[in-house]
Design an enzyme around this catalytic site. Structure first.
Site, PDB file in Angstrom:
ATOM      1  N   SER D 122      34.122  29.436  82.675  1.00 28.29           N
ATOM      2  CA  SER D 122      32.920  29.960  82.033  1.00 28.29           C
ATOM      3  C   SER D 122      33.293  31.116  81.121  1.00 28.29           C
ATOM      4  CB  SER D 122      31.913  30.443  83.095  1.00 28.29           C
ATOM      5  OG  SER D 122      30.737  30.917  82.481  1.00 28.29           O
ATOM      6  N   LYS D 174      31.558  25.268  89.189  1.00 32.86           N
ATOM      7  CA  LYS D 174      31.161  25.456  87.793  1.00 32.86           C
ATOM      8  C   LYS D 174      29.861  24.698  87.500  1.00 32.86           C
ATOM      9  CE  LYS D 174      31.489  26.623  83.401  1.00 32.86           C
ATOM     10  NZ  LYS D 174      31.118  25.543  82.547  1.00 32.86           N
ATOM     11  N   HIS D 177      27.147  26.750  88.812  1.00 25.02           N
ATOM     12  CA  HIS D 177      27.031  27.895  87.891  1.00 25.02           C
ATOM     13  C   HIS D 177      26.164  27.516  86.695  1.00 25.02           C
ATOM     14  CE1 HIS D 177      28.346  29.834  84.126  1.00 25.02           C
ATOM     15  NE2 HIS D 177      28.499  30.930  84.842  1.00 25.02           N
ATOM     16  N   ASN D 178      26.425  26.383  86.118  1.00 27.01           N
ATOM     17  CA  ASN D 178      25.641  25.985  84.948  1.00 27.01           C
ATOM     18  C   ASN D 178      24.191  25.672  85.317  1.00 27.01           C
ATOM     19  OD1 ASN D 178      28.130  26.198  83.696  1.00 27.01           O
ATOM     20  ND2 ASN D 178      27.778  24.420  82.372  1.00 27.01           N
ATOM     21  N   GLU D 181      22.575  28.874  85.385  1.00 28.21           N
ATOM     22  CA  GLU D 181      22.449  29.296  83.985  1.00 28.21           C
ATOM     23  C   GLU D 181      21.208  28.670  83.330  1.00 28.21           C
ATOM     24  OE1 GLU D 181      26.169  28.592  81.654  1.00 28.21           O
ATOM     25  OE2 GLU D 181      24.818  27.512  80.325  1.00 28.21           O
TER      26      GLU D 181
END
Lengths: 302, 302, 302, 302
Positions: D122, D174, D177-178, D181
């Site tokens: 990221s 990840k 995480h997105n 986001e």
């Protein structure tokens, strides 16, 4: 029996006719003289003033059914009618008023000697032939007095109407009914959109909705009507993707939150309608510029 | 005509009986010998092996309706049946299979000389008396061949069934049907919860649902059943707030996303079911600790 | 300069100290005499009545910062203070009032010769050391007069505070800030719950949140605090899955709907909090009974 | 140390430069010769074939960082590279691959004598100057071997990177995480849209976002970037309300459902992006025709 009816639009006009067919005397008023004339032509009594309306109600307590848009029009109608009414007369609000306004109106009129009954009325333009579903709130006595009216408007004398509770209950129940309606409609609309999007299967939505009408778990009046509409216009051509909301959906959402009840589906159905009316919305443009800012992602230009 | 039926549970057992009543010969198999015996007792032919099932189908092409749980059980049933079948015989999957599996199965069996028809079957435990809604996918010929079966299972010979498209279409359509069903159910459930929570009005939900059944916009079969259930148990006593989901709802959500169709209501209906099964969930505990961390807000201890 | 401060709780107490450290004279009142005594002990002036509060403000216009719970407490404080104040004195509401109440209060006080400034105050329990983010609404002159106060409370004299618009703007902006906060918190909480649920990977959430703090797109103060909390209690043991909401989230949802703005994420974040406080909820029990009614699905008993 | 890098786009190009600045030897390949030439110009080794890439890695195990779009490009790159690699060499997938593909690739390569490390990366276009947040999955030994690389790419040698678990953990982390986001972005975007819509207050969104950056609960890197963007283009002029999604958001939604975790906010953030790309959507047109069918409501024509 006799009943006054104020507001002879899509709903009111049909209700007048259903009452007349059941043998009641309907005296109807509308600001639109054409609507009044049409009422007279069907055999009811169309009048051009509230004074005439009241004057034509000669037997028993006067009961006047108000079928006007929610909000100020109801208050204005009540204010104009009140000086013409007598102690014991009954106001009936059959429109989509907010139940809090209903309670306020009742609580003002009651000490002045008037009754005020709230009737949540469902059935749309089909009510004339199929009858209306009536959710009634108010005091015992006037509701009982009006029962011949309810029996005539409902699909059957003993079906589709009921005194559901104290003042405001009728409109509260109708509000929630409409919230449910939003959710059901959105569920169907999403399902049809998914079927449509599956291009590889080339599905015929009119056929499918017709199949579902018989024996399926989702069979419903809404599906009956949708199947009919899809038969005529399976690709929904000529329609804009634009959906108004008339108040009861958002009130249901507000009420759910005030009551601390989580109601995601009714809420999303409302939010989706709001979204349908947003043009070039700021939210999505903000997302677009954020993606560009952190990730260098290209933005689509307007 | 003759038909084999594998799986004599809640759905399969009733379907067998509906077919028998329509004059068809049903040969049925189930791993549970009691179910098989029950079938025999009603006048159909219960058998205890797939070999016997096939042996009892003597006229015309053999058509075998598989009514078992989606997934491996279907593959296993097909694998066991296949060596017993002849060229031109028809497999029918009437369960809630994922349409992608259906296409895979068809594409394996077709070159081997077998037909494979998918039938999305709705109607639940009421199908015996009311008929089933049948969404049928597959090749033209076997679907046509099976039409007497469909006419018997559907609510009427010309109603509630249809060949909706190529292989997989039946299960795809049923999947979306169930997605819609999730949304409708959640809309009703939320509405009833809001009515219940309005304690000041003390509403009678059994009465209201009964009123809505007649003339309202939300009238539907689901409401009919709910009204009945609320009459018996208006406070839903003894029930846990726990809702399983059986697969078709989540597949609808996956499919909508794969097709780039926004379907918030069907999705929220699923999410809400997931939430009903979370116990002491991490999400809410994380919110609680965040509120404490930035604002010093007290946390509720478990 | 001098400032009066009413409400010496978690927020007010820290603000008083930050102002004192910046060289301002703070005269503070709280119903809790311990809070007042604590203020005196730090070198500010703790008083035990509003009369004493006003009497101790001797230089320039009197500016009194009200830091009490939203709603009636603000109105009561203003009502008690008003007779003690002089023309030109300034009321400051630094709490989480609804901006509509703020506009009402301003519009009552202004013609009576008082100024009323609204300050949305963010920063939580960390404000003493890190400074507060101040969103200020009101008339030009009093906001300008108070600028030394804002410079002291903010993280820096030229950072983290601003006059954002007319009366109500400060509280409106803070309301939306909190709506965003709900959404962010929920996004993080869901993410952590997904990580936690992936048992096959046995992820260490404290480690992951620490990694994300540096260089990731989701780095944020909320993440800093969450990483710290997860280090101490990675399994969130001892916490109940129960999340209060304090008003600003629901006001944001109401406002979005009133403005016809679709805001699904902020709304869902609120709904999820409502859900966390529902016990044995009627909605899920209704779903359960419906599934039983149409499909014969077993219900889970409570 | 030495490292090969395949894919010199927005992400890969910057990573190469950050590694070079930290003293590592980077050998880079891209299908675009301009990207390769640019790499050479900065002092690293740009090559025009995978053969040359491998040939230029002469010290220690060969470690090759693959930074190409998820899906087939990764498989193709691995397939072409494999014949050029030696036992013990390390493949690193630093892109946004689905963790299930990652596990599959690892499980294929490992028995063939190769290591495969997954790195969720990221930081976007800012990584060159601020460092990347690295979530690393894989076997102990190769991760340890690569630690100088991770120390150089991360914001600091001991911050912003970590070995989070077995193969797939890096990409799984990840992915989540997105998802977070998406939720954060949507929360901010909705908040700004509400502020914008409140025309009576005429709020300055650039000013407000700047205030929030200091001391508020929502302060975050995303807000820093948004404040910057709003300063330049407060009305977001010239942008279309159109938001792509790149895969990780929808995978997070799928994963949450597969894990039976309710994640309404991350899900709605995705749904809202889908909605942004629907033109003249069928769902809203279906709602429109239903409203007309039951209530006689006028439809808006397209």
């Amino acid at each position: 029996m006799e009943i006054g009816l104020i507001g002879l639009g899509k709903m009111g006009g049909n209700m007048a006719e259903r009452l007349r067919l059941a043998g009641h005397k309907v005296v109807g008023f509308d600001f639109n003289p054409q609507a009044t004339a049409k009422l007279t032509a069907t055999g009811s009594v169309g009048v051009n003033s509230l004074e005439d309306l009241v004057a034509n109600l000669t037997t028993g307590k006067r009961a006047i059914w108000i079928m006007v848009p929610a909000g100020d029009p109801v208050d204005e109608t009540v204010a104009k009618l009140k000086p013409l009414m007598k102690q014991g007369d009954i106001f009936i609000d059959g429109g989509n008023s907010n139940y809090k306004d209903t309670i306020r109106r009742h609580d003002e009129l009651k000490p002045q000697g008037f009754d005020f009954v709230d009737v949540g009325t469902s059935g749309g333009v089909w009510g004339l032939q199929e009858g209306y579903s009536l959710m009634i709130g108010g005091d015992e006595e006037p509701v009982k007095y009006l029962s011949p009216i309810f029996e005539a408007l409902a699909p059957a004398a003993d079906k589709g109407w009921g005194h559901v509770g104290p003042t405001g209950s009728g409109h509260f129940t109708k509000m929630v009914h409409n919230g449910i309606e939003y959710g059901m409609m959105q569920a169907f609309a999403e399902g049809f959109a998914i079927l449509k999007a599956k291009e590889s299967l080339n599905l015929d939505l009119a056929q499918i909705s017709e199949i579902w009408r018989h024996g399926s778990v989702v069979r419903s009046w809404l599906l009956d009507l949708t199947a009919e509409a899809l038969k005529e216009n399976p690709n929904l051509e000529g329609l804009a993707a634009y959906v108004p909301d008339s108040g009861e959906g958002r009130w249901t959402v507000f009420e759910a939150i005030d009551l601390n009840i989580s109601a995601p589906v009714i809420t999303e159905a409302l939010i989706r309608r709001l979204r349908s009316r947003e043009d070039n919305n700021y939210t999505d443009r903000a997302l677009s510029i954020m993606r560009n800012a952190f990730g260098g992602h290209a933005v689509k230009k307007s």
